[in-house]
Write a protein that holds these residues in place. Structure first.
Motif, PDB file in Angstrom:
ATOM      1  N   ILE A  63       0.842  -1.200   0.018  1.00 16.41           N
ATOM      2  CA  ILE A  63       0.091  -0.121   0.067  1.00 16.41           C
ATOM      3  C   ILE A  63       0.967   1.320   0.050  1.00 16.41           C
ATOM      4  CG2 ILE A  63      -1.560   1.542   1.299  1.00 16.41           C
ATOM      5  CD1 ILE A  63      -2.967  -1.144   2.014  1.00 16.41           C
ATOM      6  N   GLU A  64       2.197   1.295   0.602  1.00 16.52           N
ATOM      7  CA  GLU A  64       2.871   2.478   0.821  1.00 16.52           C
ATOM      8  C   GLU A  64       3.628   2.527  -0.576  1.00 16.52           C
ATOM      9  OE1 GLU A  64       3.230   4.560   3.041  1.00 16.52           O
ATOM     10  OE2 GLU A  64       1.764   3.550   4.015  1.00 16.52           O
ATOM     11  N   GLN A  65       3.883   1.387  -1.252  1.00 19.68           N
ATOM     12  CA  GLN A  65       4.352   1.475  -2.694  1.00 19.68           C
ATOM     13  C   GLN A  65       3.538   2.016  -3.639  1.00 19.68           C
ATOM     14  OE1 GLN A  65       5.787  -2.285  -3.761  1.00 19.68           O
ATOM     15  NE2 GLN A  65       7.816  -2.362  -2.258  1.00 19.68           N
ATOM     16  N   VAL A  66       2.196   1.736  -3.165  1.00 15.15           N
ATOM     17  CA  VAL A  66       1.012   2.253  -4.375  1.00 15.15           C
ATOM     18  C   VAL A  66       0.886   3.981  -4.074  1.00 15.15           C
ATOM     19  CG1 VAL A  66      -1.311   2.252  -5.029  1.00 15.15           C
ATOM     20  CG2 VAL A  66       0.001   0.004  -4.471  1.00 15.15           C
ATOM     21  N   SER A  67       0.992   4.235  -2.802  1.00 16.70           N
ATOM     22  CA  SER A  67       0.869   5.750  -2.624  1.00 16.70           C
ATOM     23  C   SER A  67       2.030   6.481  -3.079  1.00 16.70           C
ATOM     24  CB  SER A  67       0.924   5.737  -0.697  1.00 16.70           C
ATOM     25  OG  SER A  67      -0.227   5.190  -0.289  1.00 16.70           O
ATOM     26  N   GLY A  68       3.290   5.922  -3.157  1.00 15.79           N
ATOM     27  CA  GLY A  68       4.395   6.463  -3.442  1.00 15.79           C
ATOM     28  C   GLY A  68       4.339   6.837  -5.066  1.00 15.79           C
ATOM     29  N   ALA A  69       3.933   5.779  -5.554  1.00 21.62           N
ATOM     30  CA  ALA A  69       3.635   5.641  -6.938  1.00 21.62           C
ATOM     31  C   ALA A  69       2.500   6.785  -7.477  1.00 21.62           C
ATOM     32  CB  ALA A  69       3.290   4.179  -7.624  1.00 21.62           C
ATOM     33  N   LEU A  70       1.578   6.640  -6.910  1.00 15.23           N
ATOM     34  CA  LEU A  70       0.517   7.726  -7.121  1.00 15.23           C
ATOM     35  C   LEU A  70       0.830   9.226  -6.880  1.00 15.23           C
ATOM     36  CD1 LEU A  70      -2.325   7.685  -7.952  1.00 15.23           C
ATOM     37  CD2 LEU A  70      -3.138   7.505  -5.608  1.00 15.23           C
ATOM     38  N   LEU A  71       1.663   9.490  -5.706  1.00 18.43           N
ATOM     39  CA  LEU A  71       2.100  10.699  -5.597  1.00 18.43           C
ATOM     40  C   LEU A  71       3.368  11.309  -6.448  1.00 18.43           C
ATOM     41  CD1 LEU A  71       2.532  10.731  -1.801  1.00 18.43           C
ATOM     42  CD2 LEU A  71       0.965  11.971  -3.039  1.00 18.43           C
ATOM     43  N   SER A  72       4.019  10.324  -6.972  1.00 18.26           N
ATOM     44  CA  SER A  72       5.046  10.687  -8.071  1.00 18.26           C
ATOM     45  C   SER A  72       4.366  10.795  -9.377  1.00 18.26           C
ATOM     46  CB  SER A  72       6.102   9.560  -8.100  1.00 18.26           C
ATOM     47  OG  SER A  72       5.713   8.386  -8.374  1.00 18.26           O
ATOM     48  N   LEU A  73       3.078  10.287  -9.625  1.00 16.47           N
ATOM     49  CA  LEU A  73       2.608  10.185 -10.881  1.00 16.47           C
ATOM     50  C   LEU A  73       3.170   9.569 -11.979  1.00 16.47           C
ATOM     51  CD1 LEU A  73       1.166  13.859 -11.309  1.00 16.47           C
ATOM     52  CD2 LEU A  73      -0.271  11.845 -10.308  1.00 16.47           C
ATOM     53  N   ASP A  74       3.892   8.394 -11.449  1.00 11.36           N
ATOM     54  CA  ASP A  74       4.700   7.257 -12.413  1.00 11.36           C
ATOM     55  C   ASP A  74       3.626   5.855 -12.734  1.00 11.36           C
ATOM     56  OD1 ASP A  74       6.512   5.692 -13.476  1.00 11.36           O
ATOM     57  OD2 ASP A  74       7.839   5.665 -11.536  1.00 11.36           O
ATOM     58  N   ALA A  75       3.113   6.279 -13.822  1.00 17.48           N
ATOM     59  CA  ALA A  75       2.154   5.202 -14.160  1.00 17.48           C
ATOM     60  C   ALA A  75       2.625   4.064 -14.125  1.00 17.48           C
ATOM     61  CB  ALA A  75       1.505   5.596 -15.630  1.00 17.48           C
ATOM     62  N   GLU A 126       1.176   0.921 -11.897  1.00 16.55           N
ATOM     63  CA  GLU A 126       0.844  -0.207 -12.148  1.00 16.55           C
ATOM     64  C   GLU A 126       1.205  -1.593 -11.710  1.00 16.55           C
ATOM     65  OE1 GLU A 126      -0.236  -2.815 -16.305  1.00 16.55           O
ATOM     66  OE2 GLU A 126       0.799  -0.965 -16.437  1.00 16.55           O
ATOM     67  N   ALA A 127       2.882  -1.645 -11.502  1.00 14.19           N
ATOM     68  CA  ALA A 127       3.372  -2.566 -10.942  1.00 14.19           C
ATOM     69  C   ALA A 127       3.166  -2.661  -9.368  1.00 14.19           C
ATOM     70  CB  ALA A 127       5.078  -2.547 -11.048  1.00 14.19           C
ATOM     71  N   ALA A 128       3.138  -1.674  -8.757  1.00 15.41           N
ATOM     72  CA  ALA A 128       2.784  -1.542  -7.227  1.00 15.41           C
ATOM     73  C   ALA A 128       1.389  -2.198  -7.118  1.00 15.41           C
ATOM     74  CB  ALA A 128       2.903  -0.210  -6.734  1.00 15.41           C
ATOM     75  N   SER A 129       0.290  -1.905  -7.730  1.00 11.47           N
ATOM     76  CA  SER A 129      -0.807  -2.247  -7.690  1.00 11.47           C
ATOM     77  C   SER A 129      -1.313  -3.491  -7.912  1.00 11.47           C
ATOM     78  CB  SER A 129      -1.979  -1.484  -8.667  1.00 11.47           C
ATOM     79  OG  SER A 129      -1.707  -0.089  -8.590  1.00 11.47           O
ATOM     80  N   THR A 130      -0.580  -4.379  -8.705  1.00 11.41           N
ATOM     81  CA  THR A 130      -0.455  -5.623  -9.208  1.00 11.41           C
ATOM     82  C   THR A 130       0.113  -6.419  -7.985  1.00 11.41           C
ATOM     83  OG1 THR A 130      -0.449  -5.133 -11.487  1.00 11.41           O
ATOM     84  CG2 THR A 130       0.381  -7.388 -10.763  1.00 11.41           C
ATOM     85  N   ALA A 131       1.099  -5.790  -7.334  1.00  7.97           N
ATOM     86  CA  ALA A 131       1.991  -6.648  -6.265  1.00  7.97           C
ATOM     87  C   ALA A 131       1.021  -6.281  -4.840  1.00  7.97           C
ATOM     88  CB  ALA A 131       3.266  -5.741  -5.967  1.00  7.97           C
ATOM     89  N   LEU A 132       0.135  -5.278  -4.794  1.00  5.53           N
ATOM     90  CA  LEU A 132      -0.805  -5.134  -3.587  1.00  5.53           C
ATOM     91  C   LEU A 132      -1.856  -6.240  -3.939  1.00  5.53           C
ATOM     92  CD1 LEU A 132      -1.812  -3.662  -1.203  1.00  5.53           C
ATOM     93  CD2 LEU A 132      -2.862  -1.922  -2.923  1.00  5.53           C
ATOM     94  N   ARG A 133      -2.262  -6.303  -5.208  1.00  4.00           N
ATOM     95  CA  ARG A 133      -3.270  -7.289  -5.142  1.00  4.00           C
ATOM     96  C   ARG A 133      -3.158  -8.537  -4.915  1.00  4.00           C
ATOM     97  NH1 ARG A 133      -4.260  -8.021 -11.018  1.00  4.00           N
ATOM     98  NH2 ARG A 133      -2.575  -9.585 -10.730  1.00  4.00           N
ATOM     99  N   ASP A 134      -1.735  -8.978  -5.320  1.00  2.00           N
ATOM    100  CA  ASP A 134      -1.410 -10.394  -5.230  1.00  2.00           C
ATOM    101  C   ASP A 134      -0.981 -10.450  -3.563  1.00  2.00           C
ATOM    102  OD1 ASP A 134      -1.356 -10.995  -7.645  1.00  2.00           O
ATOM    103  OD2 ASP A 134       0.874 -10.457  -8.161  1.00  2.00           O
ATOM    104  N   ALA A 135      -0.422  -9.662  -2.989  1.00  2.00           N
ATOM    105  CA  ALA A 135      -0.357  -9.782  -1.343  1.00  2.00           C
ATOM    106  C   ALA A 135      -1.546  -9.764  -0.685  1.00  2.00           C
ATOM    107  CB  ALA A 135       0.520  -8.312  -0.945  1.00  2.00           C
ATOM    108  N   ALA A 136      -2.741  -8.885  -1.139  1.00  2.50           N
ATOM    109  CA  ALA A 136      -4.084  -8.998  -0.577  1.00  2.50           C
ATOM    110  C   ALA A 136      -4.398 -10.607  -0.615  1.00  2.50           C
ATOM    111  CB  ALA A 136      -4.639  -8.060  -1.200  1.00  2.50           C
TER     112      ALA A 136
END
Length: 127
Positions: free
Chosen positions: A14-26, A30-40
């Motif tokens: 979740i922290e990685q997704v937040s960082g990527a969202l704040l940096s606007l790094d698409a 995408e990679a962090a969101s996929t990893a979050l889904r897998d971790a969940a």
């Protein structure tokens, strides 16, 4: 993998997704969101494999952490919607919609080619 490790992994992603969202790094988002889904999904699997423990029977600190995760996901969802709107507006500036009143570059877009003022004066022939 223990329940604690699985929950910690979800929090880290979740922290990685937040960082990527704040940096606007698409790509990173995408990679962090996929990893979050897998971790969940792993957390859910570990929870199901835990003998005799259901989500309602988790220790209080786990419940608090899960509530915090839910709040963070809600904030991220809102921020993602805001970024999407901003991106749509930026694209509309760069690539105007065809057929809109603002699609004309020069002159009056309502005037036809035979009407005066339809084309900028610098492009009229000298003849």
């Amino acid at each position: 993998m223990s329940l604690e490790e699985a929950l910690t992994a979800v929090e880290q992603h979740i922290e990685q997704v937040s960082g990527a969202l704040l940096s606007l790094d698409a790509p990173a988002l995408e990679a962090a969101s996929t990893a979050l889904r897998d971790a969940a999904a792993r957390f859910n699997w570990v929870l199901e494999q835990s003998k005799g423990i259901s989500a309602a029977q988790l220790p209080p600190q786990f419940e608090q952490r899960l509530a915090a995760i839910g709040q963070q996901l809600a904030v991220q969802r809102d921020n993602l919607a805001r970024v999407s709107v901003i991106t749509d507006r930026q694209v509309a500036v760069v690539v105007p919609q065809a057929g809109s009143a603002q699609s004309a570059t020069y002159g009056n877009p309502q005037a036809g080619p035979s009407k005066a003022g339809a084309v900028a004066r610098i492009y009229r022939s000298a003849g």
